[in-house]
Design a protein around this motif. Structure first.
Motif, PDB file in Angstrom:
ATOM      1  N   ALA A  81     -45.853 -51.608 -47.826  1.00  0.00           N
ATOM      2  CA  ALA A  81     -46.732 -51.602 -46.425  1.00  0.00           C
ATOM      3  C   ALA A  81     -48.114 -52.312 -45.931  1.00  0.00           C
ATOM      4  CB  ALA A  81     -47.252 -50.597 -46.396  1.00  0.00           C
ATOM      5  N   MET A  82     -48.629 -53.183 -47.113  1.00  0.00           N
ATOM      6  CA  MET A  82     -49.403 -54.426 -47.057  1.00  0.00           C
ATOM      7  C   MET A  82     -49.023 -55.078 -45.827  1.00  0.00           C
ATOM      8  SD  MET A  82     -51.323 -54.135 -50.733  1.00  0.00           S
ATOM      9  CE  MET A  82     -51.954 -53.757 -51.519  1.00  0.00           C
ATOM     10  N   ARG A  83     -47.854 -55.877 -46.365  1.00  0.00           N
ATOM     11  CA  ARG A  83     -47.468 -56.636 -45.800  1.00  0.00           C
ATOM     12  C   ARG A  83     -46.683 -56.633 -44.136  1.00  0.00           C
ATOM     13  NH1 ARG A  83     -44.595 -57.592 -50.724  1.00  0.00           N
ATOM     14  NH2 ARG A  83     -42.908 -56.216 -50.082  1.00  0.00           N
ATOM     15  N   GLN A  84     -46.783 -54.747 -43.474  1.00  0.00           N
ATOM     16  CA  GLN A  84     -46.350 -55.098 -42.159  1.00  0.00           C
ATOM     17  C   GLN A  84     -47.763 -54.670 -41.525  1.00  0.00           C
ATOM     18  OE1 GLN A  84     -43.488 -54.043 -40.638  1.00  0.00           O
ATOM     19  NE2 GLN A  84     -42.837 -54.751 -43.306  1.00  0.00           N
ATOM     20  N   ALA A  85     -49.319 -54.959 -42.383  1.00  0.00           N
ATOM     21  CA  ALA A  85     -50.649 -54.520 -41.229  1.00  0.00           C
ATOM     22  C   ALA A  85     -50.691 -55.875 -41.544  1.00  0.00           C
ATOM     23  CB  ALA A  85     -51.426 -53.633 -42.609  1.00  0.00           C
ATOM     24  N   GLN A  86     -51.644 -56.082 -40.306  1.00  0.00           N
ATOM     25  CA  GLN A  86     -52.351 -57.841 -39.645  1.00  0.00           C
ATOM     26  C   GLN A  86     -53.549 -57.294 -39.857  1.00  0.00           C
ATOM     27  OE1 GLN A  86     -50.639 -56.117 -35.890  1.00  0.00           O
ATOM     28  NE2 GLN A  86     -50.013 -58.058 -35.154  1.00  0.00           N
ATOM     29  N   ALA A  87     -54.209 -56.398 -40.189  1.00  0.00           N
ATOM     30  CA  ALA A  87     -55.790 -56.149 -40.651  1.00  0.00           C
ATOM     31  C   ALA A  87     -56.270 -54.901 -41.040  1.00  0.00           C
ATOM     32  CB  ALA A  87     -56.213 -56.369 -38.919  1.00  0.00           C
ATOM     33  N   ILE A  88     -57.602 -55.535 -41.576  1.00  0.00           N
ATOM     34  CA  ILE A  88     -57.673 -53.657 -42.586  1.00  0.00           C
ATOM     35  C   ILE A  88     -58.862 -53.103 -41.985  1.00  0.00           C
ATOM     36  CG2 ILE A  88     -58.952 -53.250 -44.521  1.00  0.00           C
ATOM     37  CD1 ILE A  88     -57.548 -55.997 -45.973  1.00  0.00           C
ATOM     38  N   VAL A  89     -59.406 -52.195 -42.099  1.00  0.00           N
ATOM     39  CA  VAL A  89     -60.576 -51.239 -41.234  1.00  0.00           C
ATOM     40  C   VAL A  89     -60.346 -49.813 -41.721  1.00  0.00           C
ATOM     41  CG1 VAL A  89     -60.542 -49.654 -39.257  1.00  0.00           C
ATOM     42  CG2 VAL A  89     -59.362 -51.387 -38.743  1.00  0.00           C
ATOM     43  N   VAL A  90     -61.973 -50.127 -42.143  1.00  0.00           N
ATOM     44  CA  VAL A  90     -62.358 -49.398 -43.584  1.00  0.00           C
ATOM     45  C   VAL A  90     -63.729 -49.071 -42.597  1.00  0.00           C
ATOM     46  CG1 VAL A  90     -63.584 -51.554 -44.097  1.00  0.00           C
ATOM     47  CG2 VAL A  90     -63.823 -49.651 -45.164  1.00  0.00           C
ATOM     48  N   LEU A  91     -63.817 -47.215 -42.370  1.00  0.00           N
ATOM     49  CA  LEU A  91     -64.483 -46.718 -42.265  1.00  0.00           C
ATOM     50  C   LEU A  91     -65.826 -46.702 -42.731  1.00  0.00           C
ATOM     51  CD1 LEU A  91     -62.253 -44.031 -40.503  1.00  0.00           C
ATOM     52  CD2 LEU A  91     -63.152 -45.669 -39.600  1.00  0.00           C
ATOM     53  N   GLY A  92     -66.893 -46.181 -41.617  1.00  0.00           N
ATOM     54  CA  GLY A  92     -67.979 -46.039 -42.939  1.00  0.00           C
ATOM     55  C   GLY A  92     -68.406 -44.763 -43.165  1.00  0.00           C
TER      56      GLY A  92
END
Length: 257
Positions: A81-92
């Protein structure tokens, strides 16, 4: 200072949420029952005992676990699944205002749990990172503190800093703008496991494909002790508050769509 309707609505929602969540909501029920008992003893005591029962249910591992099991449904993200992503979004998730050892303010422990996992994912995948979180109190945006934590404490660079959002839906709408401008449509979304259903729905509505990357499961708070771990306690009470917060958030989200 000009009236900010969005900020006013944010604080109104905060005030209402405090009133309808533990620990205040059960206490208000108990207080109302005791006041009512002056006129109708039976009805008042029933209402007061209802508040006591709610307090126990929302601080007992078994009942709290039941609430969390229906929220914490996303599995641990895997390599495929990680290989399909283009960016990481982390919420406050908030900040600690009194942190003199950090120069005044820093992220709170909830945000730190998310940032720690986002840092691990960033090092594993090499993906760019977006942090999202505004400044409802009008001072340092949470995203700025998140950026400092990732870059100074975890040595993970942050590409995008979304610092205008006040809630999860705004996290999604405002984060989608720079991501789409950069050609990003598929993201690894980092937040607490119990918060993931609400966060994923908001980001998908904003037009992004979400690969859930949950962290910090709260279920099973009493698993550490076979006897005492099943009794009401502070860890279960905290998890109970979080579960109620998320269920109410999901309800509000569905009512306002």
């Amino acid at each position: 200072m000009a009236f900010d309707s969005a900020l006013a609505l944010f604080w109104l929602k905060k005030a209402v949420s405090i009133m309808v969540q533990p620990p205040l909501a059960p206490l208000l029920v108990i207080a109302a029952g005791l006041l009512l008992a002056a006129r109708s003893r039976r009805a008042g005591l029933r209402l007061a005992w209802l508040g006591v029962a709610a307090t126990l249910l929302l601080s007992t591992p078994a009942s709290v676990g039941w609430l969390l099991n229906r929220l914490e449904t996303a599995p641990v993200v895997d390599a495929a699944a990680m290989r399909q992503a283009q960016a990481i979004v982390v919420l406050g998730a908030g900040k600690r205002r009194n942190a003199p050892e950090y120069g005044g303010e820093t992220v709170n422990r909830l945000a730190l749990e998310r940032l720690r996992y986002a840092a691990r994912l960033a090092r594993t995948t090499g993906l760019p990172v977006l942090v999202s979180g505004g400044a409802p109190t009008g001072d340092i945006p949470e995203a700025v503190l998140m950026q400092a934590t990732l870059e100074e404490d975890f040595s993970v660079p942050v590409r995008w800093v979304e610092k205008a959002s006040l809630d999860t839906q705004q996290n999604a709408r405002f984060s989608a703008l720079p991501l789409r401008a950069a050609g990003v449509s598929r993201i690894l979304l980092v937040t607490h496991a119990a918060h993931m259903p609400r966060a994923q729905a908001a980001f998908e509505e904003a037009g992004l494909q979400v690969i859930p990357a949950p962290t910090a499961w709260l279920g099973g708070t009493g698993a550490g002790d076979q006897v005492l771990g099943e009794l009401p306690g502070p860890s279960a009470a905290y998890a109970g508050w979080y579960a109620v917060h998320e269920w109410l958030g999901l309800l509000a989200y569905r009512l306002t769509r």
